[in-house]
Write a protein that holds these residues in place. Structure first.
Motif, PDB file in Angstrom:
ATOM      1  N   CYS A   1     -44.324 -18.682  56.516  1.00 16.55           N
ATOM      2  CA  CYS A   1     -43.623 -19.562  57.704  1.00 16.55           C
ATOM      3  C   CYS A   1     -42.116 -19.642  57.045  1.00 16.55           C
ATOM      4  O   CYS A   1     -41.350 -20.122  58.000  1.00 16.55           O
ATOM      5  N   PHE A   2     -41.899 -19.597  55.808  1.00 23.19           N
ATOM      6  CA  PHE A   2     -40.194 -19.873  55.362  1.00 23.19           C
ATOM      7  C   PHE A   2     -39.943 -18.722  54.374  1.00 23.19           C
ATOM      8  O   PHE A   2     -40.507 -18.160  53.877  1.00 23.19           O
ATOM      9  N   ARG A   3     -38.687 -18.578  54.573  1.00 22.05           N
ATOM     10  CA  ARG A   3     -37.962 -17.704  53.934  1.00 22.05           C
ATOM     11  C   ARG A   3     -37.811 -18.117  52.478  1.00 22.05           C
ATOM     12  O   ARG A   3     -37.864 -17.094  51.686  1.00 22.05           O
ATOM     13  N   GLU A   4     -37.659 -19.352  52.119  1.00 20.24           N
ATOM     14  CA  GLU A   4     -37.643 -19.951  50.812  1.00 20.24           C
ATOM     15  C   GLU A   4     -38.355 -20.912  50.502  1.00 20.24           C
ATOM     16  O   GLU A   4     -38.240 -21.826  51.447  1.00 20.24           O
TER      17      GLU A   4
ATOM     18  N   ARG B   1     -44.949 -19.074  34.636  1.00 19.30           N
ATOM     19  CA  ARG B   1     -45.651 -18.243  33.957  1.00 19.30           C
ATOM     20  C   ARG B   1     -46.449 -17.204  34.989  1.00 19.30           C
ATOM     21  O   ARG B   1     -46.544 -16.174  34.989  1.00 19.30           O
ATOM     22  N   TRP B   2     -46.950 -18.212  36.134  1.00 16.47           N
ATOM     23  CA  TRP B   2     -47.701 -17.444  36.922  1.00 16.47           C
ATOM     24  C   TRP B   2     -46.999 -16.710  37.978  1.00 16.47           C
ATOM     25  O   TRP B   2     -47.206 -15.497  38.215  1.00 16.47           O
ATOM     26  N   LEU B   3     -45.628 -17.215  38.518  1.00 15.49           N
ATOM     27  CA  LEU B   3     -44.831 -16.365  39.439  1.00 15.49           C
ATOM     28  C   LEU B   3     -44.371 -15.101  38.622  1.00 15.49           C
ATOM     29  O   LEU B   3     -43.988 -14.183  39.350  1.00 15.49           O
TER      30      LEU B   3
ATOM     31  N   LYS C   1     -42.478 -13.959  45.941  1.00  8.80           N
ATOM     32  CA  LYS C   1     -40.992 -13.603  46.467  1.00  8.80           C
ATOM     33  C   LYS C   1     -40.459 -14.618  47.082  1.00  8.80           C
ATOM     34  O   LYS C   1     -39.363 -14.799  47.170  1.00  8.80           O
ATOM     35  N   THR C   2     -41.373 -15.644  47.626  1.00  9.93           N
ATOM     36  CA  THR C   2     -40.802 -16.565  48.320  1.00  9.93           C
ATOM     37  C   THR C   2     -40.439 -18.013  47.549  1.00  9.93           C
ATOM     38  O   THR C   2     -39.620 -18.601  48.059  1.00  9.93           O
TER      39      THR C   2
ATOM     40  N   LYS D   1     -51.749  -9.450  48.214  1.00 11.61           N
ATOM     41  CA  LYS D   1     -50.360  -9.139  48.897  1.00 11.61           C
ATOM     42  C   LYS D   1     -49.998 -10.567  49.162  1.00 11.61           C
ATOM     43  O   LYS D   1     -48.900 -10.824  49.267  1.00 11.61           O
ATOM     44  N   LYS D   2     -51.011 -11.676  49.275  1.00 10.65           N
ATOM     45  CA  LYS D   2     -50.476 -13.045  49.450  1.00 10.65           C
ATOM     46  C   LYS D   2     -49.979 -13.416  48.311  1.00 10.65           C
ATOM     47  O   LYS D   2     -48.817 -14.100  48.131  1.00 10.65           O
ATOM     48  N   GLU D   3     -50.532 -13.343  47.149  1.00 16.32           N
ATOM     49  CA  GLU D   3     -49.756 -13.553  45.884  1.00 16.32           C
ATOM     50  C   GLU D   3     -48.565 -13.077  45.655  1.00 16.32           C
ATOM     51  O   GLU D   3     -47.579 -13.832  45.163  1.00 16.32           O
ATOM     52  N   GLU D   4     -48.394 -11.721  46.161  1.00 19.89           N
ATOM     53  CA  GLU D   4     -46.987 -11.143  46.122  1.00 19.89           C
ATOM     54  C   GLU D   4     -45.957 -11.570  46.975  1.00 19.89           C
ATOM     55  O   GLU D   4     -44.904 -11.921  46.732  1.00 19.89           O
TER      56      GLU D   4
END
Length: 265
Positions: free
Chosen positions: A77-80, A96-98, A133-134, A126-129
């Protein structure tokens, strides 16, 4: 309890993000029927963000710690998303996870559960990806400062989220109220404030160490939120299912609140 309340020095010395993750999030790949507070907040956040009522460009999360569980629904729901924490090593664990570095904590059981709530547990990768990115920034945060992100001065966010943070950092109601006002400066007038906490708790455990928690009642929290300049739109309380069987923490209930910052505040 107040005179012995664990403060910043205790966290710097004894709180380790990996110990926290292994204490509360070390699940079997097929079963995350863990603490009731975790399942409660995952469901609440799923319902909140899937409704479409809470969305925008920027969400600031206060007291992210080394965790991602509470950001999984928000990233749709958010770009960032801007993650923040008091401890540098918590942010390092998160980073480390990101960055998918070797030795990063395995969040996949929790991610799969959230995807199951959304209707398709097979979409967990896909959720993790999407979350990676967010989350654009991870910043040092001190809620006792009028600008908690000092020396940075960021544009006010569309949404402010904090989970299990303020009650662990504030030794009394006066400090709690001031911290609430401090973090509220980061939110736009009209923006949403999402608050998750546990009620009637005095301690929680990480590894071999106990950390203090401010004993709070629902009515106290609701009053402070309103006095800070919010209009409460939704509030839900659920009892703890572990109170008599777990020694990790002594909370009686958990609470989730959605409020909107009134204009002019």
């Amino acid at each position: 309890m107040e005179s012995n309340f664990t403060g910043p020095k205790d966290y710097q010395k004894y709180f380790h993000g990996r110990d926290y993750l292994q204490t509360y999030f070390d699940f079997d790949q097929c079963d995350i029927q863990g603490p009731s507070w975790l399942l409660f907040i995952l469901k609440q956040l799923h319902q909140t963000f899937s409704s479409g009522d809470v969305r925008g460009d920027t969400l600031i999360d206060i007291g992210t710690g080394p965790s991602i569980y509470h950001l999984l629904s928000a990233c749709e729901c958010f770009r960032e998303i801007i993650a923040t924490d008091y401890l540098d090593r918590n942010l390092q664990e998160l980073e480390r996870w990101l960055k998918m570095e070797p030795g990063a904590f395995d969040w996949s059981p929790v991610v799969k559960y959230v995807c199951e709530l959304e209707g398709d547990s097979e979409q967990w990768a896909k959720k993790e990806e999407k979350l990676r990115k967010t989350v654009k920034q991870f910043l040092k945060c001190d809620i006792t400062k009028k600008n908690p992100l000092e020396p940075l001065a960021l544009p006010q966010a569309d949404c402010l989220l904090t989970c299990l943070c303020l009650e662990a950092a504030c030794k009394d109601l006066d400090v709690y109220g001031k911290a609430m006002k401090n973090i509220t400066t980061l939110l736009k007038p009209g923006g949403h404030f999402l608050l998750f906490l546990v009620l009637q708790e005095t301690y929680y455990t990480v590894g071999q160490h106990r950390f203090s928690c401010l004993y709070l009642e629902k009515e106290q929290v609701e009053q402070i939120v309103q006095e800070t300049g919010y209009c409460v739109e939704h509030l839900e309380v659920a009892p703890s299912l572990e109170k008599d069987v777990s020694t990790l923490a002594d909370y009686d209930a958990m609470m989730f609140l959605i409020a909107r910052k009134m204009k002019g505040v």
